[in-house]
Design a protein around this motif. Structure first.
Motif, PDB file in Angstrom:
ATOM      1  N   SER A  26     -51.184 -15.818 -19.121  1.00 57.79           N
ATOM      2  CA  SER A  26     -52.578 -16.209 -19.317  1.00 57.79           C
ATOM      3  C   SER A  26     -53.472 -15.272 -18.521  1.00 57.79           C
ATOM      4  O   SER A  26     -53.173 -14.917 -17.378  1.00 57.79           O
ATOM      5  CB  SER A  26     -52.788 -17.653 -18.858  1.00 57.79           C
ATOM      6  N   SER A  45     -54.972 -18.203 -23.432  1.00 54.50           N
ATOM      7  CA  SER A  45     -54.085 -19.274 -22.990  1.00 54.50           C
ATOM      8  C   SER A  45     -52.692 -19.025 -23.545  1.00 54.50           C
ATOM      9  O   SER A  45     -52.493 -19.030 -24.768  1.00 54.50           O
ATOM     10  CB  SER A  45     -54.604 -20.626 -23.479  1.00 54.50           C
ATOM     11  N   ALA A  47     -50.214 -21.056 -23.168  1.00 52.81           N
ATOM     12  CA  ALA A  47     -49.701 -22.332 -23.670  1.00 52.81           C
ATOM     13  C   ALA A  47     -50.115 -22.573 -25.114  1.00 52.81           C
ATOM     14  O   ALA A  47     -49.362 -23.161 -25.893  1.00 52.81           O
ATOM     15  CB  ALA A  47     -50.195 -23.479 -22.788  1.00 52.81           C
ATOM     16  N   ASP A 114     -52.041 -32.431 -23.677  1.00 51.81           N
ATOM     17  CA  ASP A 114     -50.935 -31.680 -24.270  1.00 51.81           C
ATOM     18  C   ASP A 114     -50.346 -32.500 -25.418  1.00 51.81           C
ATOM     19  O   ASP A 114     -49.837 -33.606 -25.199  1.00 51.81           O
ATOM     20  CB  ASP A 114     -49.848 -31.407 -23.237  1.00 51.81           C
ATOM     21  N   GLN A 126     -52.688 -27.729 -26.158  1.00 51.69           N
ATOM     22  CA  GLN A 126     -52.022 -27.852 -24.861  1.00 51.69           C
ATOM     23  C   GLN A 126     -53.080 -27.761 -23.759  1.00 51.69           C
ATOM     24  O   GLN A 126     -53.041 -26.898 -22.887  1.00 51.69           O
ATOM     25  CB  GLN A 126     -50.947 -26.772 -24.700  1.00 51.69           C
ATOM     26  N   THR A 128     -54.020 -29.953 -21.308  1.00 57.18           N
ATOM     27  CA  THR A 128     -53.691 -30.311 -19.925  1.00 57.18           C
ATOM     28  C   THR A 128     -53.141 -29.103 -19.192  1.00 57.18           C
ATOM     29  O   THR A 128     -53.549 -28.803 -18.059  1.00 57.18           O
ATOM     30  CB  THR A 128     -52.669 -31.462 -19.888  1.00 57.18           C
ATOM     31  N   THR A 129     -52.237 -28.386 -19.828  1.00 63.11           N
ATOM     32  CA  THR A 129     -51.685 -27.180 -19.210  1.00 63.11           C
ATOM     33  C   THR A 129     -52.771 -26.146 -18.971  1.00 63.11           C
ATOM     34  O   THR A 129     -52.844 -25.536 -17.897  1.00 63.11           O
ATOM     35  CB  THR A 129     -50.584 -26.586 -20.112  1.00 63.11           C
ATOM     36  N   THR A 132     -55.305 -27.486 -16.110  1.00 66.39           N
ATOM     37  CA  THR A 132     -54.778 -27.761 -14.776  1.00 66.39           C
ATOM     38  C   THR A 132     -53.935 -26.621 -14.198  1.00 66.39           C
ATOM     39  O   THR A 132     -53.834 -26.491 -12.980  1.00 66.39           O
ATOM     40  CB  THR A 132     -53.918 -29.039 -14.773  1.00 66.39           C
ATOM     41  N   GLN A 133     -53.349 -25.779 -15.083  1.00 66.46           N
ATOM     42  CA  GLN A 133     -52.465 -24.726 -14.583  1.00 66.46           C
ATOM     43  C   GLN A 133     -52.975 -23.313 -14.865  1.00 66.46           C
ATOM     44  O   GLN A 133     -52.895 -22.440 -13.995  1.00 66.46           O
ATOM     45  CB  GLN A 133     -51.075 -24.888 -15.202  1.00 66.46           C
ATOM     46  N   GLU A 134     -53.497 -23.092 -16.061  1.00 67.21           N
ATOM     47  CA  GLU A 134     -53.862 -21.728 -16.449  1.00 67.21           C
ATOM     48  C   GLU A 134     -55.270 -21.339 -16.012  1.00 67.21           C
ATOM     49  O   GLU A 134     -55.477 -20.281 -15.408  1.00 67.21           O
ATOM     50  CB  GLU A 134     -53.728 -21.575 -17.969  1.00 67.21           C
TER      51      GLU A 134
END
Length: 326
Positions: A26, A45, A47, A114, A126, A128-129, A132-134
């Motif tokens: 990402s 992204s 994801a 997600d 996706q 949530t990913t 919160t993460q990417e």
């Protein structure tokens, strides 16, 4: 990843030189300023295997690290002239605040979660990913962030901010829920979620499975509210009754009687439902002895003018939480 920094007041552009050190690849594809000074950021992204648009308002002092406030749009995903940067005064409101404001675009009818499987119409979801993460580390790296975040959302996203806080503990120190229904797995909640998703052509079975799937209860913030302890919470809603903004001169109406009728009738019905949801959540949090601020107005509809006011009222609470950090 090396990024040419955006300097000054964010009027310049930057682009990543290498995205290899972020899991999954990402990365920021490019950054360009809009005419109003808001930055138009393109983010890949991994994801979702797609490039998503993100609007960014930079902190007042770009040389000093700043926390980040994520503002999520409703079921329209920020499209069709229905986004925080189009419908509210956030550019001026945050002009002198030491916070980066990030507005993701897209995700119509997705609940910013997600999905279990790709949808034939909505594709791969996706969120949530992504949220919160990417996205957070990319925003912190590009815009001198502190790693301390808050999130607020309207309507559909007023549910999502709770789900995101539960999915990623300590990612958001504060959340704001404006005109949303938090309970998603009881019969009324399931029906509402399916109606929102289907409004945009999607099938909620691809999101959380059939009725009996455990994903429905796993994604119900009402059932897992005990895990929100320690997060600063702000919840607001009207009753659906016409309020001070239901006039021909109200924000977004501009003399259009058709818009006034739609806001009063459709917006009134939607807000009446979210009002019941807010009272149910208040009782649940009181039962768990989890502190939260509830602004339960005696009137007002499901519309941007009230959400702008909600943001203004909740910002001091968020600002204090962001200043305290983790």
């Amino acid at each position: 990843m090396t990024i040419v920094p955006v300097v000054g007041t964010g009027q310049g552009a930057s682009a990543p030189a290498d995205s290899g050190d972020h899991p999954g690849g990402s990365h920021i594809v490019g950054i360009e300023p809009d005419p109003d000074g808001v930055l138009d950021v393109q983010v890949y992204s991994a994801a979702m295997d797609t490039v998503l648009g993100v609007k960014v308002i930079r902190a007042r002092d770009t040389a000093t690290p700043a926390p980040t406030l994520y503002l999520l749009n409703g079921a329209a995903g920020g499209h069709g002239d229905s986004s925080w940067h189009q419908k509210t005064d956030i550019r001026g409101f945050f002009a002198h605040e030491q916070v980066n404001v990030v507005i993701p675009l897209g995700g119509s009818g997705s609940y910013f979660t997600d999905w279990l499987t790709d949808d034939p119409v909505l594709g791969r979801q996706q969120w949530t990913t992504f949220l919160t993460q990417e996205l957070p580390p990319l925003m912190d790296e590009a815009f001198n962030g502190t790693g301390v975040n808050a999130a607020a959302g309207i309507s559909m996203a007023a549910t999502s901010v709770f789900q995101l806080a539960l999915a990623a503990p300590r990612r958001y120190v504060a959340i704001g829920s404006y005109s949303g229904c938090i309970r998603t797995s009881d019969p009324m909640g399931r029906a509402m979620v399916r109606a929102v998703v289907s409004r945009w052509g999607g099938d909620a079975t691809n999101m959380w499975g059939p009725w009996q799937s455990p994903a429905w209860t796993a994604n119900d913030p009402y059932l897992h509210a005990g895990k929100l302890r320690g997060v600063t919470l702000y919840v607001s809603t009207g009753t659906g009754l016409p309020g001070p903004l239901e006039t021909v001169r109200g924000p977004g109406i501009n003399g259009d009687l058709g818009k006034l009728v739609d806001q009063s009738v459709v917006g009134g019905l939607l807000e009446a439902v979210t009002n019941q949801c807010a009272y149910s959540l208040r009782d649940r949090l009181n039962e768990l002895r989890i502190p939260a601020v509830f602004d339960l107005r005696p009137n007002g509809t499901h519309s941007w003018g009230y959400w702008e006011q909600d943001l203004h009222k909740s910002w001091p609470l968020f600002r204090d939480a962001l200043a305290r950090g983790r």
